[in-house]
Enzyme design. Sequence first.
Site, short mmCIF file in Angstrom:
data_model
loop_
_atom_site.label_atom_id
_atom_site.label_comp_id
_atom_site.label_asym_id
_atom_site.label_seq_id
_atom_site.Cartn_x
_atom_site.Cartn_y
_atom_site.Cartn_z
N LYS A 124 24.47 70.14 82.33
CA LYS A 124 25.91 69.84 82.33
C LYS A 124 26.71 71.12 82.50
CE LYS A 124 26.83 71.68 78.10
NZ LYS A 124 27.58 72.90 77.89
N ASP A 173 25.41 67.86 72.07
CA ASP A 173 25.33 67.67 73.52
C ASP A 173 24.29 66.63 73.93
OD1 ASP A 173 27.26 69.61 73.82
OD2 ASP A 173 25.89 71.18 74.50
P1 ATP Z 1 24.17 74.58 74.83
O1 ATP Z 1 24.87 74.68 76.14
O2 ATP Z 1 23.79 73.19 74.44
O3 ATP Z 1 24.77 75.34 73.73
P2 ATP Z 1 22.23 76.30 76.02
O4 ATP Z 1 22.15 75.62 77.35
O5 ATP Z 1 23.03 77.56 75.96
O6 ATP Z 1 22.74 75.27 74.98
P3 ATP Z 1 19.46 75.83 75.59
O7 ATP Z 1 18.77 76.08 76.88
O8 ATP Z 1 19.68 74.43 75.19
O9 ATP Z 1 20.81 76.64 75.52
O10 ATP Z 1 18.60 76.60 74.50
C1 ATP Z 1 19.10 77.18 73.34
C2 ATP Z 1 17.93 77.62 72.48
O11 ATP Z 1 17.28 76.44 72.00
C3 ATP Z 1 16.87 78.39 73.25
O12 ATP Z 1 17.04 79.76 73.08
C4 ATP Z 1 15.55 77.89 72.67
O13 ATP Z 1 15.03 78.83 71.76
C5 ATP Z 1 15.88 76.63 71.89
N1 ATP Z 1 15.23 75.42 72.43
C6 ATP Z 1 14.65 74.46 71.70
N2 ATP Z 1 14.14 73.49 72.46
C7 ATP Z 1 14.40 73.81 73.72
C8 ATP Z 1 14.11 73.19 74.97
N3 ATP Z 1 13.44 72.05 75.05
N4 ATP Z 1 14.57 73.81 76.07
C9 ATP Z 1 15.26 74.97 75.98
N5 ATP Z 1 15.51 75.61 74.84
C10 ATP Z 1 15.10 75.04 73.71
#
Ligand code: ATP
Length: 300
Positions: free
Chosen positions: A11, A138
């Site tokens: 997203k 989210d």
């Molecule tokens: P958001 O935009 O929802 O705040 P994000 O996109 O910045 O999140 P994500 O890729 O969702 O970040 O990952 C955040 C942290 O969550 C990562 O650093 C990782 O350690 C942990 N994590 C746990 N499960 C997952 C997964 N299935 N995929 C990615 N990261 C994960």
Amino acid sequence: MNSVTVRVPAKVNVQLSVGPLRDDGYHDLVNVFHAVSIFDEVVAQEAEDVSVQVLGESADQVPVDDGNLAVQAARALAKHAGRAQGVHLVIRKAIPVAGGMAGGSADAAGALVACNELWGLGLPAGDLMKIAGALGSDVPFALLGGTAIGTGRGEQLTEVATGARFHWVFAIADAGLSTAKVYAECDRLREALGEQVAWPQVNDALMEALRNGDARALGAELINDLQPAALMLRRQLARTLESGREHGALGALVSGSGPTCAFLAADEAHARDLAVALTGAGVCRSALTAHGSVPGATII
Ligand code: ATP
């Protein structure tokens, strides 16, 4: 062996307005989510216990224990169903990790849909939404997809019909940013500047641009209250945004908590040119083109 594969999108927030800090540590948000065509795949395979394997370029940054959001989703679903169920999850990651595109939440949503099918639970969408909301703000949107206004912590969703397909470029950074750190920096900056934080409101001009499929108007209205904090923590993002604007992006903003930067293009060809220009300018690790909106977690 029985297995179910689910495709689930990343997203971008076309509006992310962050209200004052609440007593429970969360912020009230107005969050306009837009699902884009960068997809993770979650495969659920029959197994005795719950386990996960992550494939893809950034797989080493994703936990493969109970810290993985997809594992948490599978366990939460089994608990809801009152059954001891096992599953082996294989996640093919394309969504940048810790990139502000809700990749972990996407995987959780994917696991809910995949396990519901694999285990033959037949739970209705409403039940999955409730479990999703408890897993993270989210996650419900990753189930729903499309474009939607999220209020509360972001988990109360109202769908928005969009008048056309929008074309995007996402500039991927070398390393991720922690969402919690970006929110903390946002609070710190607001306090340091003595800002009066207004109650977040849906931007009507942005809604109209979405409904009309008007990319130019949408580009002018993109807003992310977390952007100043993300720019403080990662100064070079200012250059990335500027470079996109110089190359004719209709709008440019940090995606969610960053560090991915999102650029709105006029059409598909413009998006391709913009991606080449951003990569050539050396302001990102890579640039991906995508379109939105796309459906949420879908069995394929
Ligand atoms: P958001 O935009 O929802 O705040 P994000 O996109 O910045 O999140 P994500 O890729 O969702 O970040 O990952 C955040 C942290 O969550 C990562 O650093 C990782 O350690 C942990 N994590 C746990 N499960 C997952 C997964 N299935 N995929 C990615 N990261 C994960």
